[in-house]
Enzyme design. Structure first.
Site, PDB file in Angstrom:
ATOM      1  N   GLY A 200      17.924  35.001  -5.124  1.00  0.00           N
ATOM      2  CA  GLY A 200      16.835  36.533  -5.801  1.00  0.00           C
ATOM      3  C   GLY A 200      17.257  36.249  -7.447  1.00  0.00           C
ATOM      4  O   GLY A 200      17.865  35.379  -7.889  1.00  0.00           O
ATOM      5  N   ASN A 201      16.876  36.938  -8.111  1.00  0.00           N
ATOM      6  CA  ASN A 201      16.845  37.200  -9.375  1.00  0.00           C
ATOM      7  C   ASN A 201      16.717  38.808 -10.144  1.00  0.00           C
ATOM      8  O   ASN A 201      16.493  39.622  -9.174  1.00  0.00           O
ATOM      9  CB  ASN A 201      15.881  36.359 -10.453  1.00  0.00           C
ATOM     10  CG  ASN A 201      14.341  36.661 -10.370  1.00  0.00           C
ATOM     11  OD1 ASN A 201      14.095  37.918 -10.752  1.00  0.00           O
ATOM     12  ND2 ASN A 201      13.852  35.719  -9.527  1.00  0.00           N
ATOM     13  N   ARG A 202      17.194  38.851 -11.413  1.00  0.00           N
ATOM     14  CA  ARG A 202      17.228  40.315 -11.943  1.00  0.00           C
ATOM     15  C   ARG A 202      15.984  40.919 -12.143  1.00  0.00           C
ATOM     16  O   ARG A 202      15.919  42.066 -12.729  1.00  0.00           O
ATOM     17  CB  ARG A 202      18.235  40.150 -12.877  1.00  0.00           C
ATOM     18  CG  ARG A 202      19.555  39.917 -12.492  1.00  0.00           C
ATOM     19  CD  ARG A 202      20.500  39.724 -13.737  1.00  0.00           C
ATOM     20  NE  ARG A 202      20.577  40.949 -14.578  1.00  0.00           N
ATOM     21  CZ  ARG A 202      21.030  40.803 -15.807  1.00  0.00           C
ATOM     22  NH1 ARG A 202      21.917  39.941 -16.070  1.00  0.00           N
ATOM     23  NH2 ARG A 202      21.014  41.977 -16.397  1.00  0.00           N
ATOM     24  N   ALA A 267       8.966  36.849 -11.783  1.00  0.00           N
ATOM     25  CA  ALA A 267       9.818  35.968 -12.020  1.00  0.00           C
ATOM     26  C   ALA A 267      10.067  35.277 -10.706  1.00  0.00           C
ATOM     27  O   ALA A 267      10.925  35.736  -9.848  1.00  0.00           O
ATOM     28  CB  ALA A 267      11.143  36.483 -12.348  1.00  0.00           C
TER      29      ALA A 267
END
Ligand code: CTP
Length: 397
Positions: A200-202, A267
């Protein structure tokens, strides 16, 4: 407020206005008082409450309240009240107030799905919108009985956010996106390695949600495709929840068919495991690590920009850049704008983890013609409005 069970939620809306320093006069209909009594409204607002034009006649309340208001919010707005407003009836204090108000007016409807979809209500809502009233789409979910569907009053905090935005823009408030369909993606996608783990990402989704709210406030029909975001649904927007890049792509592409603009604020994970495990990956006895092969995800933005879903859509991308030995943030951003082929690119300098999860943002909005607008550090809502200003200009051109 008019007489719907959702009147109880209007208590929280009222508190949000008073606690942020606004002077609020509550004007209920007689039916609204069947749900919440006048003492509650008077105590929470600190102002007298009346439903009809015969109280305090010397103050001419039936014109004064509307004339002096900076904003009128009708929440909940019932089918009956919407019908009366559309036809200009003036048989109580609320309908008189609506006829005398010269400020922005926001309606937050709440009713059963059948009533919202009835041709009479559809026509009345269209009439109000044509006259410049901001009529929010109701939310979907559990209704008063056991049924579910479209017709819920949106989250009061979210109605407040839209109302506060309209109020903040005051005289400059224009519904320049009325009649326009816009699609916003938000959040970060997850690519599953196994049933419990993911890449995943932030991304928090805050900027995408601010874009959705700002577009609602400007009159657009908004579809928000949200990937793993823990935020309340913006009032008035259709929210589609997704997890993976592939689901995000399907939802965005489907919503873009007839859209006037798409803003890819999400994102999406650039890579996904080639073969996600159907069962949880176990630690090995010998301490070795699993060999996880990744493959690249499709670039949704580039796909939309290069294979346009229709001939008028404005395609907007985001670029999170850091300067390096190969070039500055702007060098990389210009190269990305040309490579992806979108109409506008919103460039964030993310060196040192700036922006992620923050309530604020600063950016440069680059256009294909080489022009750019620098947006100084400020709220994500402020940046959202600059982006919609540019989109609106492109649509008018
Ligand atoms: N984006 C997309 N699909 C992807 C990845 C990114 O649509 N699979 C969109 C994002 O929503 C954003 C824009 O592309 O609007 C830029 O994202 P960024 O991650 O900066 O682009 P990359 O192409 O991944 O950049 P780089 O090549 O620098 O990693």
């Amino acid at each position: 407020m008019s007489g719907g069970i959702a009147a109880y939620k209007a208590c929280e809306l009222l508190r949000r206005f008073t606690e942020s320093g606004h002077d609020v006069t509550v004007v209920p209909t007689e039916a609204a008082l069947e749900f919440i009594g006048a003492p509650t409204w008077a105590a929470l607002s600190g102002n007298p409450v009346s439903t009809q034009v015969w109280a305090n006649v010397h103050e001419v309340p039936h014109v004064r309240i509307g004339q002096t208001a900076d904003l009128v919010v009708v929440a909940p707005a019932t089918a009956n009240l919407i019908a009366k407003a559309a036809h200009g009836l003036a048989d109580d204090l609320l309908t008189n107030t609506l006829l005398t108000a010269r400020c922005p007016v926001v309606f937050a409807p709440a009713m059963h799905t059948e009533m919202w979809e009835h041709p009479a209500t559809v026509a009345n809502v269209a009439t109000l919108r044509e006259r410049g009233v901001l009529v929010l789409e109701p939310a979907e979910g559990r209704l008063t009985g056991v049924d579910t569907g479209k017709g819920r009053l949106p989250d009061p905090a979210e109605i407040f956010a839209i109302a506060a935005d309209v109020l903040a823009r005051g005289g400059t408030h224009v519904q320049d996106l009325a009649g326009r369909q816009v699609v916003v993606s938000a959040g970060g996608t997850r690519e599953y390695l196994d049933p419990v783990r993911f890449i995943g990402n932030r991304s928090s989704g805050l900027q995408g949600y601010a874009l959705a709210r700002a577009a609602v406030a400007r009159g657009a029909e908004v579809t928000l495709v949200a990937a793993n975001v823990g935020l309340a649904d913006p009032a008035g927007a259709k929210v589609i929840k997704v997890e993976t890049t592939s689901q995000l792509q399907d939802a965005v592409v489907a919503a873009c068919t007839t859209a006037d603009a798409v803003v890819m604020a999400a994102a999406p994970a650039d890579f996904r495991p080639v073969a996600p495990s159907e069962s949880k990956i176990k630690k090995s006895e010998d301490g070795s690590s699993p060999d996880i092969k990744l493959t690249q995800n499709p670039d949704i933005l580039m796909g939309l920009a290069q294979d346009r879903p229709n001939d008028h859509i404005v395609v907007v991308g985001f670029a999170a850049e850091t300067g390096d030995a190969d070039g500055s943030v702007m060098d990389h951003a210009l190269a990305k704008l040309r490579r992806k082929g979108c109409d506008l690119l919103v460039v964030n300098d993310v060196a040192g983890g700036k922006v992620f999860g923050s309530e604020e943002n600063e950016a440069v909005v680059l256009a294909q013609d080489g022009s750019s607008v620098s947006v100084p550090r400020g709220s994500k809502t402020a940046l959202a409005h600059v982006i919609w200003d540019r989109v609106s200009e492109s649509l008018q051109a």
